[in-house]
Scaffold this motif. Sequence first.
Motif, PDB file in Angstrom:
ATOM      1  N   TRP A 148      45.324  11.330  30.585  1.00  0.00           N
ATOM      2  CA  TRP A 148      44.256  12.337  30.537  1.00  0.00           C
ATOM      3  C   TRP A 148      44.248  13.068  29.201  1.00  0.00           C
ATOM      4  O   TRP A 148      43.186  13.545  28.757  1.00  0.00           O
ATOM      5  N   GLU A 149      45.406  13.175  28.531  1.00  0.00           N
ATOM      6  CA  GLU A 149      45.467  13.849  27.232  1.00  0.00           C
ATOM      7  C   GLU A 149      44.622  13.126  26.198  1.00  0.00           C
ATOM      8  O   GLU A 149      44.037  13.747  25.317  1.00  0.00           O
ATOM      9  N   LYS A 150      44.551  11.802  26.296  1.00  0.00           N
ATOM     10  CA  LYS A 150      43.771  11.006  25.340  1.00  0.00           C
ATOM     11  C   LYS A 150      42.345  10.750  25.821  1.00  0.00           C
ATOM     12  O   LYS A 150      41.448  10.549  25.025  1.00  0.00           O
ATOM     13  N   ILE A 151      42.147  10.744  27.162  1.00  0.00           N
ATOM     14  CA  ILE A 151      40.821  10.491  27.737  1.00  0.00           C
ATOM     15  C   ILE A 151      40.536  11.587  28.769  1.00  0.00           C
ATOM     16  O   ILE A 151      40.656  11.368  29.982  1.00  0.00           O
ATOM     17  N   PRO A 152      40.149  12.795  28.326  1.00  0.00           N
ATOM     18  CA  PRO A 152      39.970  13.911  29.266  1.00  0.00           C
ATOM     19  C   PRO A 152      38.704  13.846  30.119  1.00  0.00           C
ATOM     20  O   PRO A 152      38.626  14.499  31.159  1.00  0.00           O
ATOM     21  N   ASP A 153      37.713  13.063  29.718  1.00  0.00           N
ATOM     22  CA  ASP A 153      36.473  12.958  30.468  1.00  0.00           C
ATOM     23  C   ASP A 153      36.689  12.044  31.677  1.00  0.00           C
ATOM     24  O   ASP A 153      37.132  10.895  31.536  1.00  0.00           O
ATOM     25  N   LYS A 154      36.379  12.540  32.886  1.00  0.00           N
ATOM     26  CA  LYS A 154      36.655  11.791  34.115  1.00  0.00           C
ATOM     27  C   LYS A 154      35.944  10.431  34.146  1.00  0.00           C
ATOM     28  O   LYS A 154      36.540   9.417  34.524  1.00  0.00           O
ATOM     29  N   ALA A 155      34.669  10.402  33.780  1.00  0.00           N
ATOM     30  CA  ALA A 155      33.914   9.141  33.811  1.00  0.00           C
ATOM     31  C   ALA A 155      34.473   8.154  32.791  1.00  0.00           C
ATOM     32  O   ALA A 155      34.636   6.962  33.087  1.00  0.00           O
ATOM     33  N   GLU A 156      34.772   8.637  31.607  1.00  0.00           N
ATOM     34  CA  GLU A 156      35.348   7.764  30.572  1.00  0.00           C
ATOM     35  C   GLU A 156      36.730   7.263  31.000  1.00  0.00           C
ATOM     36  O   GLU A 156      37.085   6.103  30.753  1.00  0.00           O
ATOM     37  N   PHE A 157      37.505   8.120  31.656  1.00  0.00           N
ATOM     38  CA  PHE A 157      38.820   7.744  32.166  1.00  0.00           C
ATOM     39  C   PHE A 157      38.674   6.563  33.133  1.00  0.00           C
ATOM     40  O   PHE A 157      39.375   5.550  33.020  1.00  0.00           O
ATOM     41  N   LEU A 158      37.738   6.685  34.090  1.00  0.00           N
ATOM     42  CA  LEU A 158      37.519   5.610  35.059  1.00  0.00           C
ATOM     43  C   LEU A 158      36.953   4.354  34.404  1.00  0.00           C
ATOM     44  O   LEU A 158      37.337   3.235  34.768  1.00  0.00           O
ATOM     45  N   ASP A 159      36.043   4.516  33.448  1.00  0.00           N
ATOM     46  CA  ASP A 159      35.515   3.356  32.720  1.00  0.00           C
ATOM     47  C   ASP A 159      36.652   2.574  32.061  1.00  0.00           C
ATOM     48  O   ASP A 159      36.718   1.346  32.155  1.00  0.00           O
ATOM     49  N   ASN A 160      37.547   3.291  31.391  1.00  0.00           N
ATOM     50  CA  ASN A 160      38.668   2.643  30.709  1.00  0.00           C
ATOM     51  C   ASN A 160      39.635   1.995  31.687  1.00  0.00           C
ATOM     52  O   ASN A 160      40.198   0.934  31.418  1.00  0.00           O
ATOM     53  N   LEU A 161      39.822   2.629  32.833  1.00  0.00           N
ATOM     54  CA  LEU A 161      40.717   2.067  33.842  1.00  0.00           C
ATOM     55  C   LEU A 161      40.116   0.792  34.437  1.00  0.00           C
ATOM     56  O   LEU A 161      40.829  -0.186  34.674  1.00  0.00           O
ATOM     57  N   CYS A 162      38.802   0.769  34.648  1.00  0.00           N
ATOM     58  CA  CYS A 162      38.137  -0.454  35.118  1.00  0.00           C
ATOM     59  C   CYS A 162      38.284  -1.575  34.091  1.00  0.00           C
ATOM     60  O   CYS A 162      38.569  -2.721  34.442  1.00  0.00           O
ATOM     61  N   TYR A 163      38.102  -1.240  32.830  1.00  0.00           N
ATOM     62  CA  TYR A 163      38.258  -2.226  31.757  1.00  0.00           C
ATOM     63  C   TYR A 163      39.685  -2.773  31.748  1.00  0.00           C
ATOM     64  O   TYR A 163      39.898  -3.978  31.633  1.00  0.00           O
ATOM     65  N   LYS A 164      40.666  -1.893  31.904  1.00  0.00           N
ATOM     66  CA  LYS A 164      42.069  -2.315  31.954  1.00  0.00           C
ATOM     67  C   LYS A 164      42.298  -3.260  33.131  1.00  0.00           C
ATOM     68  O   LYS A 164      43.098  -4.193  33.050  1.00  0.00           O
ATOM     69  N   MET A 165      41.585  -3.041  34.229  1.00  0.00           N
ATOM     70  CA  MET A 165      41.708  -3.862  35.430  1.00  0.00           C
ATOM     71  C   MET A 165      41.015  -5.213  35.256  1.00  0.00           C
ATOM     72  O   MET A 165      41.171  -6.113  36.080  1.00  0.00           O
ATOM     73  N   GLY A 166      40.240  -5.367  34.182  1.00  0.00           N
ATOM     74  CA  GLY A 166      39.540  -6.628  33.942  1.00  0.00           C
ATOM     75  C   GLY A 166      38.145  -6.663  34.529  1.00  0.00           C
ATOM     76  O   GLY A 166      37.557  -7.728  34.716  1.00  0.00           O
ATOM     77  N   GLU A 167      37.600  -5.499  34.806  1.00  0.00           N
ATOM     78  CA  GLU A 167      36.254  -5.384  35.383  1.00  0.00           C
ATOM     79  C   GLU A 167      35.313  -4.724  34.376  1.00  0.00           C
ATOM     80  O   GLU A 167      35.751  -4.165  33.371  1.00  0.00           O
ATOM     81  N   ALA A 168      34.029  -4.747  34.706  1.00  0.00           N
ATOM     82  CA  ALA A 168      33.048  -4.031  33.890  1.00  0.00           C
ATOM     83  C   ALA A 168      33.411  -2.542  33.927  1.00  0.00           C
ATOM     84  O   ALA A 168      33.803  -2.022  34.979  1.00  0.00           O
ATOM     85  N   PRO A 169      33.296  -1.855  32.787  1.00  0.00           N
ATOM     86  CA  PRO A 169      33.726  -0.456  32.734  1.00  0.00           C
ATOM     87  C   PRO A 169      33.099   0.460  33.782  1.00  0.00           C
ATOM     88  O   PRO A 169      33.750   1.376  34.257  1.00  0.00           O
ATOM     89  N   ASN A 170      31.874   0.228  34.172  1.00  0.00           N
ATOM     90  CA  ASN A 170      31.228   1.168  35.092  1.00  0.00           C
ATOM     91  C   ASN A 170      31.176   0.647  36.529  1.00  0.00           C
ATOM     92  O   ASN A 170      30.409   1.160  37.343  1.00  0.00           O
ATOM     93  N   ILE A 171      32.017  -0.309  36.866  1.00  0.00           N
ATOM     94  CA  ILE A 171      31.972  -0.867  38.225  1.00  0.00           C
ATOM     95  C   ILE A 171      32.267   0.192  39.286  1.00  0.00           C
ATOM     96  O   ILE A 171      31.762   0.127  40.400  1.00  0.00           O
TER      97      ILE A 171
END
Length: 191
Positions: A148-171
Amino acid sequence: MEEQLNDEERQLLLRLAREALKNGVAGRTMLRLKLETLPPALQAKGASFVTLTKGGELRGCIGALEPYQALAEDVREHAVAAALEDPRFPPVSPPEVDGIEIEISRLTIAQNLDYKDADDLLAKLRPNVDGVILRDGIRRATFLPQVWEKIPDKAEFLDNLCYKMGEAPNIWRRKHLEVQTYQVEEFHEAR
């Protein structure tokens, strides 16, 4: 989190991680840990992530989301894995070891986060408190609370986590994913 580790237990885990890092990078086999000589909190099953940084930049991070072995063993195993097996980075080389800083995150048991829709999910996230696990079928990814220190925006945090999971960022906006949260007790070497 249940009971926090005391300073002596934290320092001991950091020493074990440093020793494991040095031995692992040097290609030496780790000696068996005599668990009975350790404080009870380090003998108990525990889940941890070990994060390695060099000059403030991530150099490796590996861990477990569920406890399956003694916390002391978990930390040693993940210190070596973070140095040698994180696929995002080349293995740590022996000359780098002294410049590597170690951070340990001890995890609580993850709890399911029930939510109705994307807006409800955003409302229920607790930045700088919760680590988040997203799961979609067999795919899964996590970010520790420190992210959260590097990605404080909740939506951006989830987008990046989806990308890390191998999915489309906004899934997460279009599909109901399994979401779990956890907290950590984080500590690092004094430098």
